[in-house]
Enzyme design. Structure first.
Site, PDB file in Angstrom:
ATOM      1  N   SER A 157      12.365   6.253   7.636  1.00 42.07           N
ATOM      2  CA  SER A 157      12.102   5.978   8.690  1.00 42.07           C
ATOM      3  C   SER A 157      12.551   4.667   9.251  1.00 42.07           C
ATOM      4  O   SER A 157      12.283   3.596   8.420  1.00 42.07           O
ATOM      5  CB  SER A 157      10.606   5.968   9.353  1.00 42.07           C
ATOM      6  OG  SER A 157      10.325   5.484  10.633  1.00 42.07           O
TER       7      SER A 157
ATOM      8  N   SER B 107      12.612   5.154  14.906  1.00 39.05           N
ATOM      9  CA  SER B 107      11.452   4.613  15.856  1.00 39.05           C
ATOM     10  C   SER B 107      12.003   4.533  17.145  1.00 39.05           C
ATOM     11  O   SER B 107      12.610   3.482  17.244  1.00 39.05           O
ATOM     12  CB  SER B 107      10.691   3.667  15.122  1.00 39.05           C
ATOM     13  OG  SER B 107       9.884   3.981  14.018  1.00 39.05           O
ATOM     14  N   LEU B 108      11.586   5.149  18.150  1.00 39.56           N
ATOM     15  CA  LEU B 108      12.270   5.120  19.574  1.00 39.56           C
ATOM     16  C   LEU B 108      11.089   4.188  20.435  1.00 39.56           C
ATOM     17  O   LEU B 108      11.406   3.179  20.895  1.00 39.56           O
ATOM     18  CB  LEU B 108      12.608   6.338  20.057  1.00 39.56           C
ATOM     19  CG  LEU B 108      13.726   6.302  21.139  1.00 39.56           C
ATOM     20  CD1 LEU B 108      14.881   5.754  20.518  1.00 39.56           C
ATOM     21  CD2 LEU B 108      14.145   7.742  21.627  1.00 39.56           C
ATOM     22  N   HIS B 109      10.158   5.055  20.725  1.00 44.42           N
ATOM     23  CA  HIS B 109       8.995   4.254  21.275  1.00 44.42           C
ATOM     24  C   HIS B 109       8.968   3.936  22.774  1.00 44.42           C
ATOM     25  O   HIS B 109       7.942   3.532  23.466  1.00 44.42           O
ATOM     26  CB  HIS B 109       8.196   2.903  20.503  1.00 44.42           C
ATOM     27  CG  HIS B 109       8.050   3.314  19.210  1.00 44.42           C
ATOM     28  ND1 HIS B 109       7.740   4.529  18.605  1.00 44.42           N
ATOM     29  CD2 HIS B 109       8.258   2.506  17.822  1.00 44.42           C
ATOM     30  CE1 HIS B 109       7.616   4.614  17.311  1.00 44.42           C
ATOM     31  NE2 HIS B 109       7.915   3.508  16.948  1.00 44.42           N
TER      32      HIS B 109
ATOM     33  N   ASN C  33      -2.368   4.347  16.434  1.00 40.05           N
ATOM     34  CA  ASN C  33      -3.645   4.015  15.547  1.00 40.05           C
ATOM     35  C   ASN C  33      -3.952   2.514  15.843  1.00 40.05           C
ATOM     36  O   ASN C  33      -3.037   1.647  15.392  1.00 40.05           O
ATOM     37  CB  ASN C  33      -3.224   4.340  14.039  1.00 40.05           C
ATOM     38  CG  ASN C  33      -2.733   5.632  13.625  1.00 40.05           C
ATOM     39  OD1 ASN C  33      -3.356   6.556  14.009  1.00 40.05           O
ATOM     40  ND2 ASN C  33      -1.503   6.122  13.272  1.00 40.05           N
TER      41      ASN C  33
ATOM     42  N   CYS D 247       7.264  -5.445  15.427  1.00 36.28           N
ATOM     43  CA  CYS D 247       6.845  -4.844  16.600  1.00 36.28           C
ATOM     44  C   CYS D 247       5.495  -4.911  16.810  1.00 36.28           C
ATOM     45  O   CYS D 247       4.517  -5.258  16.053  1.00 36.28           O
ATOM     46  CB  CYS D 247       6.883  -3.252  15.809  1.00 36.28           C
ATOM     47  SG  CYS D 247       8.727  -2.871  15.466  1.00 36.28           S
TER      48      CYS D 247
ATOM     49  N   GLU E 173       0.806  -1.084  -0.039  1.00 37.06           N
ATOM     50  CA  GLU E 173       0.099   0.041   0.078  1.00 37.06           C
ATOM     51  C   GLU E 173       0.818   1.251   0.053  1.00 37.06           C
ATOM     52  O   GLU E 173       1.973   1.301   0.660  1.00 37.06           O
ATOM     53  CB  GLU E 173      -0.876  -0.016   1.152  1.00 37.06           C
ATOM     54  CG  GLU E 173      -1.731  -1.133   1.114  1.00 37.06           C
ATOM     55  CD  GLU E 173      -2.555  -1.271   2.298  1.00 37.06           C
ATOM     56  OE1 GLU E 173      -4.030  -1.547   2.331  1.00 37.06           O
ATOM     57  OE2 GLU E 173      -2.234  -1.301   3.692  1.00 37.06           O
TER      58      GLU E 173
ATOM     59  N   CYS F 109       2.133  -3.049  15.378  1.00 31.95           N
ATOM     60  CA  CYS F 109       2.026  -2.698  14.284  1.00 31.95           C
ATOM     61  C   CYS F 109       1.280  -3.769  13.132  1.00 31.95           C
ATOM     62  O   CYS F 109       1.732  -4.748  13.373  1.00 31.95           O
ATOM     63  CB  CYS F 109       3.567  -2.341  13.580  1.00 31.95           C
ATOM     64  SG  CYS F 109       3.730  -2.104  11.898  1.00 31.95           S
TER      65      CYS F 109
ATOM     66  N   CYS G  99       3.372   8.279   1.072  1.00 32.99           N
ATOM     67  CA  CYS G  99       4.007   7.548   2.159  1.00 32.99           C
ATOM     68  C   CYS G  99       4.379   6.043   1.485  1.00 32.99           C
ATOM     69  O   CYS G  99       3.283   5.527   1.032  1.00 32.99           O
ATOM     70  CB  CYS G  99       3.185   7.337   3.262  1.00 32.99           C
ATOM     71  SG  CYS G  99       3.737   6.016   4.614  1.00 32.99           S
TER      72      CYS G  99
ATOM     73  N   CYS H  63      -0.231   5.732   9.926  1.00 35.54           N
ATOM     74  CA  CYS H  63       0.991   4.826  10.329  1.00 35.54           C
ATOM     75  C   CYS H  63       0.701   3.525  11.171  1.00 35.54           C
ATOM     76  O   CYS H  63      -0.139   3.544  11.900  1.00 35.54           O
ATOM     77  CB  CYS H  63       1.841   5.676  11.541  1.00 35.54           C
ATOM     78  SG  CYS H  63       2.940   6.854  10.637  1.00 35.54           S
TER      79      CYS H  63
ATOM     80  N   CYS I 185       6.878  -7.127   6.789  1.00 34.48           N
ATOM     81  CA  CYS I 185       7.935  -6.726   7.736  1.00 34.48           C
ATOM     82  C   CYS I 185       8.437  -7.870   8.625  1.00 34.48           C
ATOM     83  O   CYS I 185       7.686  -8.503   9.409  1.00 34.48           O
ATOM     84  CB  CYS I 185       7.674  -5.393   8.364  1.00 34.48           C
ATOM     85  SG  CYS I 185       9.045  -4.818   9.305  1.00 34.48           S
TER      86      CYS I 185
HETATM   87  N1  SAH Z   1       9.747   0.171   9.504  1.00 37.54           N
HETATM   88  C1  SAH Z   1       9.949   1.498   9.724  1.00 37.54           C
HETATM   89  C2  SAH Z   1       8.944   2.226   8.848  1.00 37.54           C
HETATM   90  C3  SAH Z   1       7.429   2.038   8.550  1.00 37.54           C
HETATM   91  S1  SAH Z   1       6.512   2.377  10.042  1.00 37.54           S
HETATM   92  C4  SAH Z   1       9.885   1.906  11.176  1.00 37.54           C
HETATM   93  O1  SAH Z   1       9.317   1.282  11.970  1.00 37.54           O
HETATM   94  O2  SAH Z   1      10.336   2.953  11.653  1.00 37.54           O
HETATM   95  C5  SAH Z   1       6.401   4.140  10.203  1.00 37.54           C
HETATM   96  C6  SAH Z   1       6.136   4.505  11.726  1.00 37.54           C
HETATM   97  O3  SAH Z   1       4.835   4.092  12.265  1.00 37.54           O
HETATM   98  C7  SAH Z   1       7.175   4.156  12.694  1.00 37.54           C
HETATM   99  O4  SAH Z   1       7.765   4.949  13.543  1.00 37.54           O
HETATM  100  C8  SAH Z   1       6.063   3.114  13.401  1.00 37.54           C
HETATM  101  O5  SAH Z   1       6.737   2.507  14.791  1.00 37.54           O
HETATM  102  C9  SAH Z   1       5.015   3.740  13.583  1.00 37.54           C
HETATM  103  N2  SAH Z   1       3.772   2.855  13.574  1.00 37.54           N
HETATM  104  C10 SAH Z   1       3.763   1.661  13.364  1.00 37.54           C
HETATM  105  N3  SAH Z   1       2.400   1.135  14.007  1.00 37.54           N
HETATM  106  C11 SAH Z   1       1.627   2.017  14.537  1.00 37.54           C
HETATM  107  C12 SAH Z   1       0.393   2.184  14.771  1.00 37.54           C
HETATM  108  N4  SAH Z   1      -0.563   1.317  14.748  1.00 37.54           N
HETATM  109  N5  SAH Z   1      -0.005   3.587  15.196  1.00 37.54           N
HETATM  110  C13 SAH Z   1       0.864   4.607  15.062  1.00 37.54           C
HETATM  111  N6  SAH Z   1       2.080   4.457  14.470  1.00 37.54           N
HETATM  112  C14 SAH Z   1       2.499   3.400  14.197  1.00 37.54           C
HETATM  113 FE1  SF4 Z   2       8.213  -3.162  10.611  1.00 37.47          FE
HETATM  114 FE2  SF4 Z   2       8.357  -0.928  11.098  1.00 37.47          FE
HETATM  115 FE3  SF4 Z   2       5.892  -2.074  11.722  1.00 37.47          FE
HETATM  116 FE4  SF4 Z   2       8.168  -2.646  13.245  1.00 37.47          FE
HETATM  117  S1  SF4 Z   2       6.867  -0.423  13.055  1.00 37.47           S
HETATM  118  S2  SF4 Z   2       6.954  -3.920  12.148  1.00 37.47           S
HETATM  119  S3  SF4 Z   2       9.811  -2.076  11.874  1.00 37.47           S
HETATM  120  S4  SF4 Z   2       6.806  -1.632   9.615  1.00 37.47           S
END
Ligand code: SAH
Ligand code: SF4
Length: 399
Positions: free
Chosen positions: A239, A262-264, A347, A126, A102, A129, A115, A390, A122
């Site tokens: 990212s 991405s720190l989180h 989200n 995480c 997508e 996600c 985007c 995201c 992936c």
């Molecule tokens: N794999 C890379 C880039 C794609 S994800 C990464 O992880 O950085 C892009 C961003 O969306 C990242 O910061 C990721 O942590 C965040 N993300 C993933 N799932 C999400 C969600 N459900 N709600 C908000 N942000 C999310």
């Molecule tokens: Fe992959 Fe980024 Fe999603 Fe983590 S947040 S599973 S690295 S797409």
């Protein structure tokens, strides 16, 4: 997902995979003068031709040979969904072998950002996600990455003639945020846009760009080429989940692409629980690479921080994060004038036992960081209604 057979056409060279130099090699091998490659490149990325047959400045025989012996893929999305009054548009592409990816185009009054996905699925897993739940299906080729930008460029050109008309904001949009207290990217619906082309690219779609670095970088170079799409490096942001070799590699590149990390979480225990990659590259190692990147490039880095209610959004997490970045928590600090924290209220992903932080908690978190001298904004998402925000991208086909 149904795996589709790979057809003979799928094995032909994809023109979107080729840099201009590679296009020149292909066409001179065919006995063509080198300027033909420039014509084809221009047709692909300036005229946005969707078939060689439309490249009418080329001799007919060459158009036919290109049509028979090469391909352009993907060109047509299987589905396009729109939200935010047409200003958010999500395309679903089916790739050879059936993998779905997508791309999301977000149109603002003064810019249009696409985007882009770099992988189908992936491998990083995480826990918050949607893409992570798929596992890695496959890496995209450079051309499959480039093609997403071309799709967005076509959308912008098509819409330029008839921009989406303003409507009043939906009441539910107001429920969570208001542009008055969240500063940066609040989608100011109603809005119209004066832009007619793609201005920015974020590699924040499905997949981890640094897990497929070379393919991703080849795509960046094609997208950047001034003779084609001509999108400036400073208008592109990648990212990463925190793959340290990728951060170190990016620091050596000549094109100044922006970096988001991405720190989180502010400590290793919590980060490892949310992001398994932290066991391989823990915070001290990640911040070391970031410090070196900042020293080498002098460019600002943003840290993304997804806020999960009750998990990583307490005031003490904010204070700990500030201490970490300031160097008060062990590893040396970062030059704060080059650091920006982007808070992303989570989200929702169906079936995940997680919650989005309440607005009050988001604002408290932001205040604590700011009080400690850390630039911090809240990212307000586009496209949640069509699962285009995201982390919601998982190639789901709406019925
Ligand atoms: N794999 C890379 C880039 C794609 S994800 C990464 O992880 O950085 C892009 C961003 O969306 C990242 O910061 C990721 O942590 C965040 N993300 C993933 N799932 C999400 C969600 N459900 N709600 C908000 N942000 C999310
Ligand atoms: Fe992959 Fe980024 Fe999603 Fe983590 S947040 S599973 S690295 S797409």
């Amino acid at each position: 997902m149904t795996a589709l057979p790979v057809t003979n056409r799928d094995t032909l060279p994809n023109l979107y995979d080729l840099s201009l130099a590679e296009m020149e090699r292909l066409l001179t091998d065919w006995g063509q003068p080198t300027y033909r490659a420039r014509q084809v490149f221009r047709q692909l990325y300036v005229n946005l031709a969707d078939t060689p047959l439309a490249m009418t400045d080329l001799p007919l025989a060459l158009r036919e040979r290109l049509a028979n012996e090469t391909r352009l893929a993907p060109v047509t999305p299987e589905q396009v969904q729109t939200a935010d009054n047409g200003l958010t548009r999500k395309a679903l592409f089916r790739l050879p072998n059936g993998a779905l990816v997508e791309s999301v185009l977000m149109i603002y009054p003064d810019r249009a950002t696409v985007c882009v996905s770099t992988q189908a699925g992936c491998a990083m897993g995480c826990v918050f996600c949607a893409t992570g739940t798929l596992g890695l299906l496959r890496n995209l080729s450079p051309g499959e990455i480039v093609a997403q930008v071309v799709w967005a460029a076509r959308e912008m050109r098509r819409l330029a003639g008839r921009p989406p008309t303003p409507t009043t904001r939906q009441p539910e949009d107001d429920a969570w945020w208001s542009p008055d207290d969240l500063e940066n990217d609040a989608p100011s619906v109603p809005e119209v846009s004066s832009v007619s082309h793609v201005t920015n690219i974020v590699f924040m779609g499905m997949g981890e760009p640094f897990a497929t670095y070379d393919r991703w970088w080849r795509a960046v170079e094609i997208i950047h080429d001034p003779r084609g799409l001509n999108i400036g490096a400073r208008s592109m942001t990648v990212s990463t989940v925190g793959l340290v070799p990728g951060i170190r590699q990016l620091a050596t590149e000549t094109l100044p692409i922006n970096l988001a990390i991405s720190l989180h979480a502010p400590d290793d225990d919590l980060r490892s629980a949310l992001m398994p990659i932290n066991r391989r590259y823990p915070l001290a190692v990640l911040l070391d690479a970031t410090r070196d990147y900042l020293a080498a490039t002098g460019r600002r880095v943003s840290f993304e921080y997804v806020l999960l209610q009750g998990k990583n959004d307490e005031p003490e997490h904010a204070a700990k994060l500030a201490a970490l970045l300031r160097g008060e928590a062990g590893p040396a600090g970062l030059p704060l004038h080059l650091v920006h924290v982007n808070l992303i209220p989570w989200n929702p992903v169906p079936g995940m036992p997680l919650g989005r932080s309440e607005r009050r908690r988001v604002l408290t978190f932001q205040r604590i960081l700011r009080e400690r001298g850390i630039a911090c904004t809240v990212r307000v998402e586009r496209g949640e209604a069509i699962a285009a925000a995201c982390g919601q991208l998982a190639g789901g086909v709406a019925c």
